[in-house]
Scaffold this motif. Structure first.
Motif, short mmCIF file in Angstrom:
data_model
loop_
_atom_site.label_atom_id
_atom_site.label_comp_id
_atom_site.label_asym_id
_atom_site.label_seq_id
_atom_site.Cartn_x
_atom_site.Cartn_y
_atom_site.Cartn_z
N TYR A 135 0.96 -0.88 -0.12
CA TYR A 135 0.25 0.40 -0.53
C TYR A 135 0.77 1.15 -0.17
O TYR A 135 0.24 2.53 0.09
CB TYR A 135 -0.89 -0.25 1.68
N TRP A 136 2.16 1.10 0.39
CA TRP A 136 2.69 2.82 0.46
C TRP A 136 2.83 2.97 -1.37
O TRP A 136 3.48 3.96 -1.16
CB TRP A 136 5.03 2.13 0.41
N PRO A 139 -0.87 7.29 -2.87
CA PRO A 139 -0.93 8.38 -2.24
C PRO A 139 -1.90 8.33 -1.00
O PRO A 139 -3.25 8.75 -0.98
CB PRO A 139 -0.84 9.01 -3.31
N TYR A 140 -1.61 7.96 0.20
CA TYR A 140 -2.40 8.50 1.51
C TYR A 140 -1.18 8.88 2.63
O TYR A 140 -0.86 8.86 2.33
CB TYR A 140 -2.10 6.97 1.51
N VAL A 141 -2.39 9.67 3.30
CA VAL A 141 -2.27 10.39 4.26
C VAL A 141 -1.33 9.58 5.90
O VAL A 141 -1.46 8.35 6.21
CB VAL A 141 -3.20 10.93 5.01
N SER A 142 -0.01 10.03 5.43
CA SER A 142 0.89 9.92 6.75
C SER A 142 1.02 10.77 8.00
O SER A 142 1.83 11.70 7.31
CB SER A 142 2.09 8.43 6.10
N ASP A 143 1.82 9.69 8.93
CA ASP A 143 1.60 10.44 9.52
C ASP A 143 3.50 11.35 9.70
O ASP A 143 4.25 12.12 10.49
CB ASP A 143 1.87 10.00 11.35
N ARG A 144 3.94 10.59 9.12
CA ARG A 144 5.34 11.12 8.61
C ARG A 144 6.01 11.11 7.52
O ARG A 144 6.99 12.05 7.34
CB ARG A 144 6.62 9.24 8.51
N GLY A 145 4.71 11.84 6.82
CA GLY A 145 4.41 12.63 5.37
C GLY A 145 5.34 12.07 4.21
O GLY A 145 5.82 12.78 3.86
N HIS A 146 5.16 10.86 3.91
CA HIS A 146 5.35 10.10 3.38
C HIS A 146 4.94 10.30 2.05
O HIS A 146 3.72 9.88 2.40
CB HIS A 146 5.64 8.10 3.29
N TRP A 147 5.45 10.21 1.10
CA TRP A 147 4.58 10.31 -0.10
C TRP A 147 4.83 9.36 -1.44
O TRP A 147 6.32 8.97 -0.93
CB TRP A 147 4.43 11.26 -0.87
N PRO A 148 3.83 8.48 -2.16
CA PRO A 148 4.28 7.58 -3.07
C PRO A 148 5.37 9.03 -4.06
O PRO A 148 5.58 9.84 -4.09
CB PRO A 148 3.84 6.80 -4.15
N PHE B 84 7.55 16.91 -0.12
CA PHE B 84 8.62 15.58 0.09
C PHE B 84 9.64 15.63 -0.87
O PHE B 84 9.60 15.27 -1.53
CB PHE B 84 7.73 14.83 -0.71
N ASP C 31 2.38 1.62 9.16
CA ASP C 31 2.04 3.01 9.34
C ASP C 31 1.37 4.00 10.51
O ASP C 31 1.56 5.29 10.61
CB ASP C 31 1.78 3.83 8.09
N PRO D 109 9.34 3.41 -6.55
CA PRO D 109 7.34 3.43 -6.48
C PRO D 109 7.39 4.35 -5.40
O PRO D 109 6.51 5.30 -5.48
CB PRO D 109 7.01 2.23 -6.80
N VAL D 110 8.52 4.52 -4.50
CA VAL D 110 7.90 4.81 -3.39
C VAL D 110 9.05 5.60 -2.47
O VAL D 110 9.23 5.61 -1.19
CB VAL D 110 7.48 3.63 -1.76
N ARG D 127 12.42 1.74 3.45
CA ARG D 127 11.08 1.99 2.66
C ARG D 127 10.86 1.47 2.05
O ARG D 127 10.16 1.36 1.10
CB ARG D 127 11.30 3.93 2.22
N ASN E 9 8.24 18.11 4.99
CA ASN E 9 7.13 17.90 4.09
C ASN E 9 6.64 18.21 5.30
O ASN E 9 5.51 17.41 6.34
CB ASN E 9 6.79 16.47 4.24
N ALA E 12 1.54 16.13 4.95
CA ALA E 12 0.78 15.47 6.33
C ALA E 12 -0.62 16.11 5.80
O ALA E 12 -1.63 15.72 6.21
CB ALA E 12 1.22 15.00 7.53
N GLY E 180 6.71 9.13 13.60
CA GLY E 180 5.49 10.39 13.07
C GLY E 180 6.10 11.71 14.16
O GLY E 180 6.52 12.90 14.11
#
Lengths: 466, 174, 738, 280, 203
Positions: A135-136, A139-148, B84, C31, D109-110, D127, E9, E12, E180
């Motif tokens: 699922y990474w 583009p889902y909301v993440s506490d860690r501020g990650h994006w694909p 990001f 996550d 992709p990630v 990651r 970033n 979030a 986080g």
């Protein structure tokens, strides 16, 4: 020479018979059905065992290695994605150009689209080293501020496939609503409940039909560019790389053509099977078959042309890596795959040019399987040779997969088969309302005044071919 | 005054068509074409000649969905990319237009398709309770005319239907 | 040192620090902040009891020590963190290796942490080795060694130096014996004999860095040799000198050094002397170099080797010989080196003498061959070994002249040719003690096995036989606490042995550490380098790992010894049991890094293999990767073949290292041991084993198989890519001057 | 915030490698490898195993091409037509070239692989989801994938105590590659930071360069003009950037410096110096 | 500066509430930064309810910190010199407790450990995963020494991540210490140079 122009469909066929015939196809599976289903399930369970091994021990059992980081999984993925394009083509394009001969056959083609997409979608997941984190790529909301990484063609794939899967499922579903209403009206028990829910309360009012016409048109409009974009994006997985044999400008059209090609071939296969097993001779008529074959032949020639374009541009280009690879494909260890692909993809379709062959179902069945095989090999020849012979000669290698890998690849056919078998027994595989429309309009366009009395059961249904 | 719902079943479209044409010509006083609904097993666009243009709004939703997908796509993607910054560039810009366009295109279609679908559900009155007055024949091969009328004109309406060789008339009190 | 380690973190916590388990990896991907993946109270943390000031958790500290992975004894630095040694690097203070370390040295940690170490004393009872306590083991030692006749007692070791060597001598003396067999498979014993006779010094300094040209007769000085890192460093200077050095390598099988040669010549095995004579002929008779100092018999030998004859015998083209000889005179000073191929023949001494004669003729002695000076501590100097002692030992064992032997640092049962019948002969030795770290062939045949500390947990001093620019004693100190509670230091065991004999003399030393402290304190002031006191000297020595000693000046003589007419090579295929930098003589076969490191030339991993020239193979109907049987008069080995053009057509090479029947999980039952089928031919003058003199026949016994022989790299050519680009030296001169 | 951010820094975000990318680089670590000194002895490779917790895969997996040697020594034979390789072998130490325009990066992709402000091509193991696209798009083929979980098999007790705690032990399904020993860089940078100074040339040495018996590998920061590596790059007129730029920069075509697959425009950080041959 | 501006970033928040939420959050962030201006460091936010961890000796942090005013770094002396703060060596405890409170059972237990020469086996309470490179020393330098923050008040900085230990006996985890948590703080403090590069922490 006079050609006997046959009708695509016997327009005298009674509407009630259409209902009966199609609904009958959904009942009482014959032993052959169960046997086929059992075979499919066996294939799936083998694949599940293989995947379990792979999941618990890593990608190693699939014999993947340093040059061959991808292999059959991605090839099969591309194969199934390609397969899915035919449903869209038949349905949407032919709908837009008012080619109504599509009507008896588009439903199963669309179902094939959906199911091959559902099969294809499994492969990027299966081939992931860490499946549990798949699922990474979303583009889902993440506490860690990650994006694909939106730059990656794999993320494009995720976007494109989810869009295409939802859109084609909707397309299939929307087109099926009036038929589901028919099913609702003619069944009892769990089926009735199911169809009641699925038909969404369709009653066939003029307002519904009007909206229906619009949405169908709009979705067809969306689906054509979508289908083209999806396979272009799949081709981007390769074309966006810098690897020889992948970094090729003609890949998007080449992939789209290949997709349509393999899809059409699969349609012919399923056409013949359905026609035979469900006695759909009156709907899946020889003229429709002929039209499908001609279309397939045309696409085969486009594909052949694009192939030649690719060879020529590589041959006359300055990229030594590409050229070396092309020579290696034709003469190296993969040569037999390559030449089988050329034979099945470019020579075999000439069988479709002969009317007598086109009308001979057993021949067509074998030919269509040949075309499918050719297209499967095409995908293989896209993925594997590049990896086995890229820039760095130290890391060259030839790989033939492992039991685990092939079990999963074959299992995908079982999975597709299972989905399709369930589909034909749960949903009408011929669009009843559209065949009725077809019959109605044909009769009307022939100036038949007596378009009334469609309920006339007494009128004999002329056997096609007689 | 009590009202009743009537459903007339015709064996084919032409008869129903003629009946509606008669209603349109006001042959039944107090009843206009706008009051009636035709149900048919297949689509009959020709009925619009007599039913009149009834508007379809789906395409507006489609347009909205598509435009939303496009703008949302760009803002979402570039927003995410700009915030990001470990975005693996490979020597390319942080906000790469070609790949963003590809994804915007997909999002255009995605939102377009779903908006269209929901608009269809909404505008076609689907997902609602079906009227009790319904004949399975409509999904088979007969054409129905549904109408809700005052008791006062029901007889004249029935006559009109009879004239057009109606197969069956069902009615229920509202 | 040991105090600092007493508060080390407990082992379990290390595992957790390190282990990145599947569960951890999976959870880490999760996550959602609500499912906190980090659990408190699950890991142990042990504080120090009383730490040294410089020990900080989480910070690695480098300690100096000495590598004992081969006899070269390079200085090392070991990185220690939380009480564990993690990584070894060269000690920059050691002039021998200048901070560099070879692959074998790097892999030292794997020997130290090896899962197959012997962790407790083993005693043979009822035919099997069973674990016993040290008390019991020592009691048995006391009893058996007390009873043995001193003349029937011997030590059998590998190269040994420093204070340990002195203690071994003392023990022998205490036992009333003088028999110390020193055995090394990779040695230069024959050359040493020639050096001694010609130069007056057995370990002269070979200054590769001063040479403008090197002609190496199979000397694999950067590969499996007496001091690979030292010579590789010199080679780097040789190549980067203002005038880039030119390396010509003449050998029947391409060695690691040969791979870097400017000109590599395949010579028929056993004909090196002929070539040397031919070159001398050219020098004296054609180029007219002075023949001063050459005995008449040698002179006539030279004259009888004209170029056509030489070319015919050696298989080296005449114009090549002429050109190389010409260049040797043009690029002076040069250096001509004898290698293992030259030494390992029945006439090895003669061959080396013929080769060294070239240095004399070319005037290299004193220029590129220097005296290494007088080492001030003769008792600490390295006892260098060869194979002569192995033969002598086998002889003695066979004639039942030995009752008790202590083995350490050598594995004769693996390295001895089967034809010596050593395993049977050894059965006649009543009491065999192995002071061993691993269950190798010899220790598993012993009656008593004493588990010894690894060199990373042990005290000691090492004196390199071939010194760097500065003569030095290298200090070996424990880098961490003992890994296994029941192992003991070699020095400690030696002291225990000595205490059993001469308790009054050695009782004052509680352990080897105390002995060393005492010995260091007793060193002359000159060595102590103005240290204020013994403590400071000791601490400085530990810190730098190197005690530089000024060696007394000495002059080399340059005389040519007489030697007999050389042989002209065997008629059939000559077996070359080639040692590899990596597994070396087989002692490193239990280190997985070295097994997985491909052979530098043939790129085979995890196996034994035979190397043949394609032409030879074609003649015998053998294809690449075929299974072949190599048979000598003494037996045969079956293995796969890899075709290599870097071979003389009359040679077949089988690298050493594998073929262990015992040696832990990584080495056991892997590959074959070519030493087993060697003929026990003695070198005529030195009594060394002529390792390169065995004639074999080869037969194909099985088809090619891709899976059984694993080679790294798919392509032998660069396939038209610019990967390793090459330029002619003229271009280098143009751009970077000469 | 985002919209603001995009508008304010639009031009920054649209900068590609040609304009230096969006990073204000702190360092640009690079190597210069003198192939004339490489003797192919494997010291670097073994040092890499020791430093970077590389798994030993064993014979079977090595045969399948699943070895994990981040630094491999390639051996080529030139002059194939000769009966004997008279010029010896050609050795090539090959590891991740830390490309400035790395082809592995945009395809992940990630975003598990990306460019750091140190000019390194980072691989964030946690990651990584194992799509292996990066490796497929690497012309040097220097990315290694954990096809199995090697922890148990590769480090039987007590071998696991040798593992370097400064970097992870990678588990199955994760891509890994040479990092220029980033843990060493990190340690040195931390040290310099604590001492309020800049990192000096020679302070960071990766395990391979450290071990190399002939000192063939020179490592350093090309942004530090006085570093040995920067001087070497300059001397050999190899410039960062794409092929055209480099080709035009090279005024003396005889100079030995070159980068492998320069024409692919990936801007590697490793410069090789050509091997010198003397014809005899 | 230019780097730091853009390093991290805050995205979030972006998808969390769409465009409007995005802008709101920006304001919120800015104001929270302003509010933290007292230290010019924005402490990390987040709470966690930790378990009680049984330790070999129930060490009373409150007594040492609050009542006796002992500085955190007096015992956790490695914090300024290493990545780990370290558990004080037994010798350090004994430095005082040879004479102080020797009658207490806990101290007697400690003395036993000392005499047996076996340090107690503590349980780790504050733990980051093994693949994280977290250094106490750099954080202390940035947050205390470089800021001229009074060293005697260092416990306030420690409390960012460890909570108010002066009010605890045995340490308990009260902050989540997950990624986080770290990232949010680095975002807030990007002006201070908090890096946003993955490889700064991931190893």
């Amino acid at each position: 020479m006079t050609m006997v122009t046959e009708k695509d469909i016997n327009e005298q066929i009674a509407w009630a018979k259409i209902n009966t015939d199609v609904l009958k196809s959904m009942e009482n599976p014959r032993p052959a059905y169960w046997v086929t289903l059992a075979v499919c399930l066996a294939m799936i369970s083998t694949a599940v065992i293989a995947e379990y091994i792979q999941y618990t021990t890593g990608m190693g059992p699939a014999n993947l290695n340093n040059p061959h980081m991808w292999d059959m999984y991605i090839a099969t993925f591309v194969f199934w994605i390609g397969m899915s394009h035919s449903g869209t083509l038949l349905s949407a394009i032919l709908h837009l150009i008012h080619a109504d001969w599509r009507k008896p056959i588009y439903r199963f083609a669309e179902a094939m689209t959906t199911f091959s997409l559902m099969t294809a979608g499994l492969f990027p997941i299966i081939h992931l080293g860490r499946v549990w984190n798949m699922y990474w790529v979303l583009p889902y909301v993440s506490d860690r501020g990650h994006w694909p990484n939106f730059r990656s063609p794999l993320v494009w794939d995720a976007f494109a496939i989810s869009t295409y899967l939802s859109a084609s499922m909707l397309f299939l579903f929307v087109g099926m609503i009036p038929d589901l209403a028919i099913c609702r009206d003619n069944t009892t028990g769990w089926r009735k409940k199911l169809y009641t829910v699925l038909s969404l309360g369709w009653v066939g009012s003029d307002q519904q039909w009007r909206n229906f016409r619009k949405i169908y048109l709009l979705m067809a409009c969306f689906l054509i560019p979508l289908a083209v974009s999806v396979h272009s994006i799949v081709s981007a997985d390769f074309a966006m790389s810098i690897m020889p044999g992948w970094h090729i400008t003609t890949f998007p059209p080449y992939f789209v053509a290949g997709a349509l090609y393999s899809g059409c071939a699969a349609i012919i296969t399923l056409f013949i099977l359905l026609r035979y097993f469900f006695r759909f001779e009156e709907y899946m008529t020889l003229p429709i078959m002929e039209k499908t074959c001609k279309l397939t032949f045309a696409i085969a020639m486009v594909w052949t042309y694009l192939n030649l374009v690719e060879f020529a541009s590589v041959w006359y280009g300055h990229d030594i890596y590409n050229k070396e690879l092309l020579i290696a494909k034709a003469t190296g260890p993969y040569a037999w795959v390559f030449w089988t692909m050329i034979f099945c993809g470019s020579v075999l379709p000439f069988a479709l040019a002969f009317r007598s062959l086109r009308r001979h179902m057993p021949t067509m069945f074998i030919v269509s399987l040949g075309l499918n095989l050719g297209m499967f090999f095409e995908r293989w020849m896209i993925v594997a040779p590049t990896l086995s012979m890229a820039h760095e000669p130290h890391q060259w290698d030839v790989m033939w997969g492992s039991i685990v890998e092939w079990a999963i690849v074959f299992g995908s056919f079982g999975w597709f088969g299972m989905l399709f078998l369930i589909f034909v027994k749960v949903f009408p595989s011929v669009s009843m309302y559209e065949v009725k429309e077809m019959v109605f309009h044909r009769r009307r366009s022939q100036g038949e005044e007596d378009v009334a009395r469609m309920t006339d059961h007494a009128k004999p249904a002329t056997q096609e071919g007689t | 005054m009590s009202k009743r719902r009537m459903m007339a079943l015709f064996s084919d479209f032409d008869e129903a068509h003629a009946a509606i044409a008669d209603i349109r010509r006001n042959e039944v006083p107090g009843l206009t074409v706008d009051d009636l609904t035709m149900k048919s097993p297949i689509e009959h666009p020709e009925v619009e000649e007599v039913l009149g243009d009834r508007p379809v709004h789906i395409q507006k939703f489609t347009l909205f969905g598509a435009l939303f997908g496009l703008t949302f796509g760009f803002l979402f993607l570039s927003g995410a990319q700009a915030t990001f910054l470990v975005q693996p560039q490979g020597g390319k810009p942080v906000i790469p237009l070609p790949s963003n366009f590809v994804l915007m295109y997909e999002m255009l279609i995605f939102f377009g398709v779903w908006c269209t679908f929901f608009a269809f559900l909404f505008l076609s009155g689907l997902l609602r309770k079906r009227p009790t007055l319904y004949s399975e024949k409509v999904s088979l091969d007969q054409v129905a005319i549904m109408v809700e009328v005052d008791d006062s004109i029901s007889d004249s309406l029935k006559n009109l239907f009879q004239k057009h060789r109606v197969l069956e008339i069902r009615e229920e009190a509202v | 040192m040991s105090e600092t380690m007493s508060g080390k973190m407990n082992r379990r916590s290390f595992l957790k620090v390190m282990g990145w388990s599947t569960a951890g990896a999976t959870l880490a991907g999760c996550d959602l902040p609500s499912t906190v993946t980090l659990e408190e109270g699950k890991e142990d943390v042990v504080s120090y009891l009383m730490p040294e000031e410089y020990v900080i958790p989480g910070v690695g500290v480098w300690y100096a020590s000495t590598c004992t992975q081969c006899a070269a004894a390079c200085g090392i630095h070991g990185r220690v963190r939380e009480g564990r040694v993690l990584k070894l690097e060269g000690n920059p203070d050691a002039s021998l290796n200048h901070g560099k370390l070879c692959m074998m040295g790097q892999a030292g940690v794997q020997g130290h942490y090896n899962p197959d170490r012997i962790t407790s004393p083993l005693m043979r009872s009822g035919g099997n080795l069973t674990p016993v306590s040290w008390d019991k083991a020592l009691a048995l030692l006391e009893e058996k060694l007390g009873a043995v006749n001193g003349e029937r007692f011997a030590w059998f070791t590998g190269t040994i130096s420093g204070h340990q060597a002195a203690l071994v001598d003392n023990h022998l003396e205490a036992m009333g014996s003088s028999t110390h067999y020193v055995h090394e498979v990779v040695n230069n014993a024959v050359s040493r004999a020639v050096y001694q006779d010609m130069l007056g010094e057995s370990n002269p300094r070979l200054r590769l860095d001063k040479a403008k040209m090197i002609v190496s007769f199979g000397a694999d000085f950067m590969g499996a040799s007496v001091s690979p890192v030292h010579y590789a460093g010199q080679y780097a200077k040789f190549r980067t000198n203002k005038e880039r050095g030119l390396l010509v390598q003449v050998e029947p099988k391409m060695s690691l050094t040969g791979g870097s040669a400017d000109l590599w010549l395949a010579i028929k095995p056993g004909t090196e002397a002929v070539l040397a004579l031919g070159m001398a002929n050219l020098l004296l008779n054609k180029i007219k170099v002075s023949d001063a100092g050459i005995p008449a018999d040698v002179r006539s030998l030279i004259d009888s080797h004209d170029i056509t004859k030489v070319a015919r015998i050696t298989g080296v083209a005449g114009h090549r010989i002429q050109r190389v000889t010409q260049l040797l005179t043009e690029r002076s000073p040069s250096l001509v080196l004898p290698g293992a191929n030259a030494e390992g023949q029945a006439q090895g001494y003669d061959t080396v003498a013929a080769i060294m004669m070239l240095n004399h003729i070319l005037g290299n002695v004193g220029k590129t061959i220097e005296s290494s000076g007088e080492f001030p501590f003769p008792q600490l100097m390295a006892r260098q070994g060869g194979t002569a002692d192995l033969l002598a030992f086998a002889e003695a064992a066979k004639s039942q002249k030995l009752d008790a032997v202590i083995f350490h640092g050598s594995n004769p049962l693996f390295t001895a040719p089967a034809s010596l019948g050593l395993s049977e002969a050894m059965a006649s030795i009543g009491f065999k003690v192995a002071i061993a770290q691993f269950p190798d062939e010899t220790s598993m045949a012993a009656d008593l096995v004493l588990p010894v500390n690894s060199y990373l947990e042990d005290w000691g001093t090492q004196v390199p036989a071939n010194q760097g620019e500065d003569a030095a004693i290298h200090v070996q100190q424990p880098l961490m606490e003992k890994l296994h509670a029941d192992t003991r230091g070699f020095g400690d065991i030696l002291l225990t042995l000595l205490k059993q004999r001469k308790n009054d003399e050695y009782a004052q030393f509680e352990d080897y550490y105390a002995y060393l402290r005492n010995a260091f304190a007793a060193m002359p002031a000159g060595v102590k380098n103005n240290a204020k006191n013994n403590n400071e000297f000791w601490n400085t020595a530990l810190q730098t790992g190197v005690i530089k000693v000024a060696s007394g000046a000495r002059q080399l003589s340059s005389k040519v010894v007489s030697f007999a007419a050389p042989a002209e090579g065997g008629a059939g295929l000559t077996l070359i049991p080639s040692p590899r930098l990596g597994l070396f003589d087989g002692r490193h076969a239990n280190l997985p890094w070295l097994q997985e490191a491909p052979d530098q030339i043939s790129k085979v991993v995890w196996d034994s293999w035979a190397e043949m020239h394609p032409a030879t193979a074609a003649k015998l109907g053998i294809n690449d990767r075929d299974l072949i049987k190599v048979s000598s008069a003494q037996g045969n080995i079956t293995l796969r073949v890899t075709l290599l053009k870097g071979m003389n057509a009359d040679a077949i090479a089988v690298p050493l290292g594998n073929g262990h029947t015992d040696y832990g999980r990584y080495a056991k039952d892997l590959g074959v041991n070519p030493l087993q089928i060697l003929d026990a031919i003695k070198e005529k003058k030195t009594g060394e084993l002529a390792m390169y003199g065995t004639q074999v026949t080869v037969k194909k016994v099985g088809p090619a198989d891709d899976v059984s022989l694993v080679r790294m790299g798919a392509s032998d050519t660069q396939a038209g890519r610019k990967l390793v680009a090459t330029i002619p030296v003229e271009q280098l001169r143009r751009t970077e001057g000469s | 915030m985002s919209l603001d951010n995009i508008l304010n820094h639009w031009s920054d975000y649209r900068k590609g490698a040609e304009e230096g990318g969006h990073h204000d680089y702190e360092h640009r670590w690079a190597m210069a490898i003198n192939l004339d000194l490489c003797i192919g002895c494997n010291a670097c490779s073994t040092a890499c195993y020791a430093e970077n917790n590389l798994a030993v895969v064993g014979k079977q997996k090595f045969e399948k091409g699943q070895a994990m040697h981040w630094m491999r020594i390639e051996r080529y034979w030139d002059q194939q037509e000769l009966e004997h390789p008279e010029q010896g072998a050609s050795f090539l130490p090959m590891m991740c070239q830390q490309c400035g325009a790395a082809t592995c990066e945009p395809v992940c992709p990630v975003a598990a692989t990306y460019h750091t402000p140190d000019g390194l091509n980072a691989q964030v193991y946690n990651r990584c989801i194992g799509s292996r696209y990066c490796s497929n798009n690497c012309p040097f083929r220097v990315r290694y994938f954990n096809f199995y979980s090697y922890y148990e098999s590769s480090w039987p007790q007590p071998l696991e105590q040798q593992l370097n705690p400064d970097l992870s032990v990678r588990d199955k399904g994760v891509m890994e590659k040479c990092t220029f020993c980033v843990q060493r860089i990190r340690t040195v940078k931390d040290k310099a930071y604590m001492e309020d100074r800049k990192v000096e040339d020679g302070e960071v040495t990766p395990a391979c360069a450290q071990a190399c018996p002939t000192s063939a590998i020179v490592f350093g920061d090309t942004m530090d003009e006085n570093s040995r590596v920067a001087k070497l790059w300059k001397k050999h007129q190899v410039e960062r950037g794409v092929y055209q730029k480099t080709r035009h920069a090279k005024k003396n075509a005889d100079l030995r410096g070159y980068r492998i697959f320069e024409e692919l425009n990936v801007d590697p950080s490793v410069m090789y110096l050509e091997r010198v041959r003397e014809d005899v | 500066m230019a780097v730091n501006n853009r390093l991290i970033n805050p995205g979030a928040g972006f998808a969390r509430a769409g465009f409007a939420g995005m802008l709101c959050l920006a304001l919120l962030l800015m104001s929270s930064v302003a509010m933290a201006a007292k230290y010019d460091v924005a402490p990390p936010s987040g709470a966690y309810k930790g378990e009680d961890v049984p330790q070999p000796i129930e060490f009373p942090h409150n007594k040492h910190v609050k009542e006796n005013g002992i500085n955190c770094m007096y015992c956790h002396t490695y914090a300024r010199r290493s990545k780990v703060a370290g558990i004080p060596p037994t010798s350090k405890c004994m430095g005082c407790h040879k004479v102080i409170a020797t009658d207490k059972p806990r101290i007697q237990k400690l003395t036993k450990y000392w005499e047996d020469k076996t340090p107690p086996v503590w349980k780790k309470v504050h733990d980051v995963p093994d693949f994280v490179h977290f250094t106490h020393q750099k954080h202390l330098k940035k947050l205390v020494f470089d800021r001229d923050f009074p060293v005697e008040n260092v416990k306030e900085v420690c409390a960012f991540c460890h909570g108010e230990l002066e009010n605890m006996t045995v340490a308990k985890k009260v902050k989540p210490l997950n990624m986080g948590f770290c990232v949010r703080c680095h975002i807030k403090n990007k002006e201070l140079g908090a890096p946003g590069d993955c490889w700064k922490c991931h190893k």
